[in-house]
Motif scaffolding. Structure first.
Motif, PDB file in Angstrom:
ATOM      1  N   GLY A  97      14.079 -11.291  33.564  1.00  0.00           N
ATOM      2  CA  GLY A  97      13.193 -12.119  34.364  1.00  0.00           C
ATOM      3  C   GLY A  97      12.501 -11.367  35.482  1.00  0.00           C
ATOM      4  N   ARG A  98      12.719 -10.062  35.578  1.00  0.00           N
ATOM      5  CA  ARG A  98      12.109  -9.261  36.643  1.00  0.00           C
ATOM      6  C   ARG A  98      10.638  -8.995  36.342  1.00  0.00           C
ATOM      7  NH1 ARG A  98      13.644  -3.256  38.944  1.00  0.00           N
ATOM      8  NH2 ARG A  98      11.964  -3.264  40.458  1.00  0.00           N
ATOM      9  N   PRO A  99       9.756  -9.242  37.312  1.00  0.00           N
ATOM     10  CA  PRO A  99       8.337  -8.948  37.101  1.00  0.00           C
ATOM     11  C   PRO A  99       8.104  -7.446  36.942  1.00  0.00           C
ATOM     12  CG  PRO A  99       8.646 -10.316  39.050  1.00  0.00           C
ATOM     13  CD  PRO A  99       9.998  -9.881  38.597  1.00  0.00           C
ATOM     14  N   MET A 100       7.207  -7.100  36.055  1.00  0.00           N
ATOM     15  CA  MET A 100       6.852  -5.711  35.792  1.00  0.00           C
ATOM     16  C   MET A 100       5.340  -5.557  35.879  1.00  0.00           C
ATOM     17  SD  MET A 100       9.717  -4.202  35.028  1.00  0.00           S
ATOM     18  CE  MET A 100      10.442  -3.350  33.693  1.00  0.00           C
ATOM     19  N   MET A 101       4.904  -4.300  36.005  1.00  0.00           N
ATOM     20  CA  MET A 101       3.482  -3.985  35.958  1.00  0.00           C
ATOM     21  C   MET A 101       3.182  -3.517  34.529  1.00  0.00           C
ATOM     22  SD  MET A 101       1.254  -1.257  38.162  1.00  0.00           S
ATOM     23  CE  MET A 101       2.076   0.168  37.482  1.00  0.00           C
ATOM     24  N   TYR A 102       2.297  -4.222  33.857  1.00  0.00           N
ATOM     25  CA  TYR A 102       1.935  -3.910  32.486  1.00  0.00           C
ATOM     26  C   TYR A 102       0.630  -3.115  32.482  1.00  0.00           C
ATOM     27  CZ  TYR A 102       5.589  -7.113  31.184  1.00  0.00           C
ATOM     28  OH  TYR A 102       6.806  -7.716  31.035  1.00  0.00           O
ATOM     29  N   CYS A 103       0.652  -1.957  31.809  1.00  0.00           N
ATOM     30  CA  CYS A 103      -0.493  -1.061  31.784  1.00  0.00           C
ATOM     31  C   CYS A 103      -0.915  -0.803  30.343  1.00  0.00           C
ATOM     32  CB  CYS A 103      -0.142   0.282  32.419  1.00  0.00           C
ATOM     33  SG  CYS A 103       0.591   0.169  34.046  1.00  0.00           S
ATOM     34  N   THR A 104      -2.213  -0.648  30.136  1.00  0.00           N
ATOM     35  CA  THR A 104      -2.750  -0.280  28.832  1.00  0.00           C
ATOM     36  C   THR A 104      -3.588   0.977  29.011  1.00  0.00           C
ATOM     37  OG1 THR A 104      -2.878  -2.625  28.306  1.00  0.00           O
ATOM     38  CG2 THR A 104      -4.022  -1.134  26.826  1.00  0.00           C
ATOM     39  N   LEU A 105      -3.507   1.880  28.042  1.00  0.00           N
ATOM     40  CA  LEU A 105      -4.211   3.163  28.105  1.00  0.00           C
ATOM     41  C   LEU A 105      -5.528   3.074  27.348  1.00  0.00           C
ATOM     42  CD1 LEU A 105      -1.164   5.497  27.375  1.00  0.00           C
ATOM     43  CD2 LEU A 105      -1.876   4.494  29.546  1.00  0.00           C
ATOM     44  N   TYR A 106      -6.586   3.567  27.981  1.00  0.00           N
ATOM     45  CA  TYR A 106      -7.923   3.543  27.390  1.00  0.00           C
ATOM     46  C   TYR A 106      -8.618   4.882  27.625  1.00  0.00           C
ATOM     47  CZ  TYR A 106      -7.432  -1.561  27.455  1.00  0.00           C
ATOM     48  OH  TYR A 106      -7.001  -2.845  27.270  1.00  0.00           O
ATOM     49  N   THR A 107      -9.717   5.053  26.931  1.00  0.00           N
ATOM     50  CA  THR A 107     -10.644   6.142  27.182  1.00  0.00           C
ATOM     51  C   THR A 107     -12.044   5.593  26.945  1.00  0.00           C
ATOM     52  OG1 THR A 107     -11.140   8.459  26.722  1.00  0.00           O
ATOM     53  CG2 THR A 107     -10.615   7.083  24.828  1.00  0.00           C
ATOM     54  N   ILE A 108     -13.045   6.268  27.485  1.00  0.00           N
ATOM     55  CA  ILE A 108     -14.436   5.882  27.257  1.00  0.00           C
ATOM     56  C   ILE A 108     -15.019   6.874  26.256  1.00  0.00           C
ATOM     57  CG2 ILE A 108     -16.727   5.564  28.277  1.00  0.00           C
ATOM     58  CD1 ILE A 108     -14.745   3.472  29.242  1.00  0.00           C
ATOM     59  N   ASP A 109     -15.465   6.360  25.120  1.00  0.00           N
ATOM     60  CA  ASP A 109     -16.062   7.211  24.095  1.00  0.00           C
ATOM     61  C   ASP A 109     -17.366   7.784  24.648  1.00  0.00           C
ATOM     62  OD1 ASP A 109     -17.537   8.195  21.859  1.00  0.00           O
ATOM     63  OD2 ASP A 109     -16.310   6.959  20.535  1.00  0.00           O
ATOM     64  N   GLU A 110     -17.504   9.104  24.617  1.00  0.00           N
ATOM     65  CA  GLU A 110     -18.689   9.763  25.185  1.00  0.00           C
ATOM     66  C   GLU A 110     -19.969   9.437  24.425  1.00  0.00           C
ATOM     67  OE1 GLU A 110     -17.494  13.886  25.239  1.00  0.00           O
ATOM     68  OE2 GLU A 110     -16.918  13.719  27.341  1.00  0.00           O
ATOM     69  N   ILE A 111     -19.856   9.153  23.151  1.00  0.00           N
ATOM     70  CA  ILE A 111     -21.052   8.904  22.334  1.00  0.00           C
ATOM     71  C   ILE A 111     -21.511   7.460  22.487  1.00  0.00           C
ATOM     72  CG2 ILE A 111     -21.944   8.842  19.964  1.00  0.00           C
ATOM     73  CD1 ILE A 111     -19.912  11.136  19.388  1.00  0.00           C
ATOM     74  N   THR A 112     -20.600   6.501  22.307  1.00  0.00           N
ATOM     75  CA  THR A 112     -20.986   5.085  22.338  1.00  0.00           C
ATOM     76  C   THR A 112     -20.883   4.474  23.727  1.00  0.00           C
ATOM     77  OG1 THR A 112     -18.746   4.360  21.831  1.00  0.00           O
ATOM     78  CG2 THR A 112     -20.235   4.784  19.954  1.00  0.00           C
ATOM     79  N   ASP A 113     -20.203   5.154  24.638  1.00  0.00           N
ATOM     80  CA  ASP A 113     -19.984   4.667  26.003  1.00  0.00           C
ATOM     81  C   ASP A 113     -19.179   3.361  26.023  1.00  0.00           C
ATOM     82  OD1 ASP A 113     -20.250   5.536  28.586  1.00  0.00           O
ATOM     83  OD2 ASP A 113     -21.960   4.241  29.014  1.00  0.00           O
ATOM     84  N   LEU A 114     -18.343   3.157  24.994  1.00  0.00           N
ATOM     85  CA  LEU A 114     -17.505   1.970  24.900  1.00  0.00           C
ATOM     86  C   LEU A 114     -16.066   2.309  25.269  1.00  0.00           C
ATOM     87  CD1 LEU A 114     -18.777   0.490  21.524  1.00  0.00           C
ATOM     88  CD2 LEU A 114     -19.309  -0.319  23.820  1.00  0.00           C
ATOM     89  N   ARG A 115     -15.353   1.300  25.778  1.00  0.00           N
ATOM     90  CA  ARG A 115     -13.922   1.443  26.060  1.00  0.00           C
ATOM     91  C   ARG A 115     -13.165   1.345  24.746  1.00  0.00           C
ATOM     92  NH1 ARG A 115     -11.059  -3.397  29.005  1.00  0.00           N
ATOM     93  NH2 ARG A 115     -11.341  -4.209  26.929  1.00  0.00           N
TER      94      ARG A 115
END
Length: 183
Positions: free
Chosen positions: A34-52
């Motif tokens: 029941g302890r609150p946690m910080m949830y993180c997701t890993l991303y990168t920005i594609d250099e060609i499409t500029d999308l996450r």
């Protein structure tokens, strides 16, 4: 009439037994689940499409500064993180070690700084006080020549939670993940 009184007494005794049994049951979950946690997701920005786009780290170990705790131990193919924030301080510092068992990557490290507000609140008589944690700000530091480098951070949701709702988006420097072609 005697039978009616006997039935009434049996119903009262059974009802009292059931109510006593159910009133003593523990309904609160005071465990670490029941302890609150910080949830993180890993991303990168594609250099060609500029999308996450979702990112995945090959290997990651995470330690907490100021403790001997290993939060993640040489985990493979990491895309999401679940990190505990400190109750005793308003700052939590995580050290992210990339490919920690490789002799050439000993300095492949990033540092993640989280500044949070800890607010105690009364949960129940059984659990006592719990801690509500809100992320106020984040920053990072990384080593030069690191193959994996945090590029930026974005707070998506400020309140640490138990529902796996994304709190922090961690953006890594773009790395071309396509395998080289052999000619």
């Amino acid at each position: 009439m005697k039978n009616l009184i006997r039935i009434f007494l049996i119903v009262v005794i059974v009802g009292a037994g059931i109510s006593i049994g159910s009133s003593c049951s523990d309904e609160n979950d005071c465990s670490l689940a029941g302890r609150p946690m910080m949830y993180c997701t890993l991303y990168t920005i594609d250099e060609i499409t500029d999308l996450r786009v979702n990112d995945t780290l090959d290997s990651l170990t995470i330690t907490a500064l100021g403790t001997d705790s290993i939060i993640l131990n040489n985990q493979k193919k990491v895309h999401t993180l679940m990190l505990p924030l400190r109750y005793t301080s308003d700052t939590t510092v995580f050290i992210l070690w990339y490919n920690p068992n490789s002799p050439t990557n000993k300095k492949d490290v990033d540092t993640l700084y989280i500044i949070q507000k800890n607010t105690p609140y009364f949960q129940s008589m059984e659990c006592g006080y719990m801690m509500k944690q809100n992320i106020l700000s984040t920053k990072f530091g990384n080593t030069k020549n690191s193959s994996e480098r945090i590029d930026s951070l974005h707070i998506q949701n400020k309140e640490a939670n138990t529902n796996e709702i994304e709190n922090l988006q961690i953006f890594y420097r773009y790395r071309d993940r396509t395998p080289p072609t052999i000619e």
